[in-house]
Design an enzyme around this catalytic site. Structure first.
Site: not given
Ligand code: P71
Length: 444
Positions: A44, A97, A185, A228, A352, A415
């Site tokens: 933990y 978002t 970010d 990513k 998008r 969305f």
């Molecule tokens: C992407 C995502 C995942 C996503 C999130 C919201 C709506 C649709 C798809 C996530 C990101 C991102 C950036 C620049 C923060 C997050 C959140 N992207 N910053 O592109 O691209 O991270 O998903 O790990 O919580 O499909 P998280």
């Protein structure tokens, strides 16, 4: 599509052939990551796996303090709760978002200070991730309470477009000159670093490792969605240079994510992440990925399909306004086009545009895009040619694609869960007379 309410998020993955919904959590783990996972320490607190993760993040990004979270929005949440005061503002390049949502939930206001090229799909400006310095200075000089300035790598909503180090340096100096924290970010920082190497004069001889660190060191801290470019199914973190800020983030992490030695991840997740962070500096890996998007982009460009240029890091973005000129934006052209790609060849993509915009923010005349997003280390060239065939097939029948209307509209991040009905029946779109390429399918 009918069952899924014409929303690609609501499809079952087993009903999808080529899944280009997102590059988030969909990459293939390497054998080194899988091997490291066997050593996950599930204690933990004081977990060895956390310290390996911390060391990897320190080595690669240079920030001394690492606060793990279950994914990127977990880190955004902690950051917003720590830095956003009611009525304060967060200037940023366009928006993402979840990032904007957390700032607003904390009582802050989001202000877009992106360069204008970011919102022009056919502008070939190489650094659409740049911030407009005059706009930023205006905001900083007006005397608003600025919580922090945020700059996003490989700007997702603009098509995965990088910022230049020249711009980053200027933004950093300007922001810090006003005593305001500057936070990246840094999701997809490795692809941003590769674009700098390829496009920005003076950096061709730098290694990717050097460029990633150089970028990170311009900011006071960063949040990462590691799903990513760190190749993990789940995980993320915040990393900062200042102990006081780290302490405040840790006070939040124990409330919302877990003890600061796991932050919502399992020990084996942290092992995979530590290894993934190191792999994200391997230029061969990053280059192979970026060139896949470029390849798909070229196929589509050759077919005359309107796409966002230049092709960005993680996806090819189709310009739905130009693709479906007979639809008004209120008829959700990108949402409808994503449905059409699925119907034509089992290709899942992501809207998008106006639907990803915000409840209550219509009418909206921003970008209206469909994102064909590439998981890392997953698909072959044959899959990509299939995708190009599907998109081209729909393009030849574009005028038959109907608009959509909401039948269910959630109040926040609509969305994800929204449902739609077509304004006229969809035509028969499935490609006929051609076998779909063979994919390996695991035994059910
Ligand atoms: C992407 C995502 C995942 C996503 C999130 C919201 C709506 C649709 C798809 C996530 C990101 C991102 C950036 C620049 C923060 C997050 C959140 N992207 N910053 O592109 O691209 O991270 O998903 O790990 O919580 O499909 P998280």
């Amino acid at each position: 599509m009918d069952e899924a309410g014409y929303n690609t998020f609501l499809l079952r993955s087993e009903d999808v052939f080529v899944d280009l919904l997102t590059d988030s959590g969909t990459s293939a783990l390497s054998q080194e990551q899988r091997a490291a996972m066997e050593l996950g320490d599930e204690a933990y607190s004081g977990s060895r796996s956390f310290f390996r993760l911390e060391q990897a993040a320190r080595d690669v990004f240079g920030y001394p303090y690492v606060i793990p979270t279950h994914q990127g929005r977990g880190a955004e949440h902690l950051l917003a709760r720590t830095l956003v005061r009611p009525g304060s503002i967060v200037p940023s390049n366009l928006y993402f978002t979840t990032s904007r949502e957390h700032v607003e939930l904390a009582g802050g206001r989001w202000v877009d200070v992106a360069v204008t090229e970011a919102s022009v799909p056919d502008s070939t400006f190489p650094f659409k991730g740049n911030i407009d310095l005059a706009k930023l200075e205006e905001v900083l000089a007006t005397g608003y309470d600025v919580a922090y300035v945020r700059q996003e790598a490989c700007l997702n909503m603009a098509g995965g477009q990088p910022f230049s180090i020249e711009n980053l340096t200027a933004v950093s100096e300007l922001t810090r000159g006003y005593g305001v924290p500057f936070i990246l970010d840094a999701t997809r920082i490795s692809e941003n670093a590769l674009f700098v190497k390829e496009r920005e004069p003076g950096y061709a001889q730098h290694s990717l490792t050097e460029l990633i660190r150089l970028i990170a060191q311009h900011a006071d801290g960063a949040i990462f969605s590691s799903k990513k470019d760190h190749f993990v199914p789940i995980g993320g973190f915040a990393a900062v240079g200042d102990l006081e800020l780290a302490r405040r983030l840790r006070e939040q992490v124990v409330v919302y994510e877990g003890f600061p030695h796991y932050g919502g991840m399992a020990g084996h997740d942290m092992e995979a992440l530590a290894q993934g962070i190191r792999e994200s500096t391997d230029e061969r890996v990053v280059r192979a990925y970026v060139s896949q998007a470029r390849y798909l982009g070229e196929l589509l460009e050759d077919a005359g399909v309107p796409i966002v240029l230049p092709v960005g890091a993680h996806a090819v973005f189709v310009d739905a306004k130009t693709f479906l000129p007979h639809l008004d934006q209120i008829e959700c052209p990108a949402q409808s086009l994503a449905a059409a790609f699925y119907l034509a060849g089992g290709v899942r993509s992501m809207e998008r545009g106006i639907v990803s915009g915000q409840h209550g923010h219509d009418p909206y005349d921003g970008l209206e895009l469909v994102r064909l997003t590439l998981p890392r280390r997953v698909y072959t060239q044959e899959h990509l040619t299939w995708v190009a065939d599907v998109v081209t097939h729909v393009y030849a029948r574009a005028e038959q694609v109907p608009g959509l209307r909401f039948t269910y509209e959630p109040e926040r991040l609509r969305f994800f869960l929204a449902r739609f009905a077509p304004l006229a029946p969809f035509p028969e779109l499935a490609i006929e007379g051609r076998e779909t390429p063979v994919v390996a399918v695991g035994a059910a």
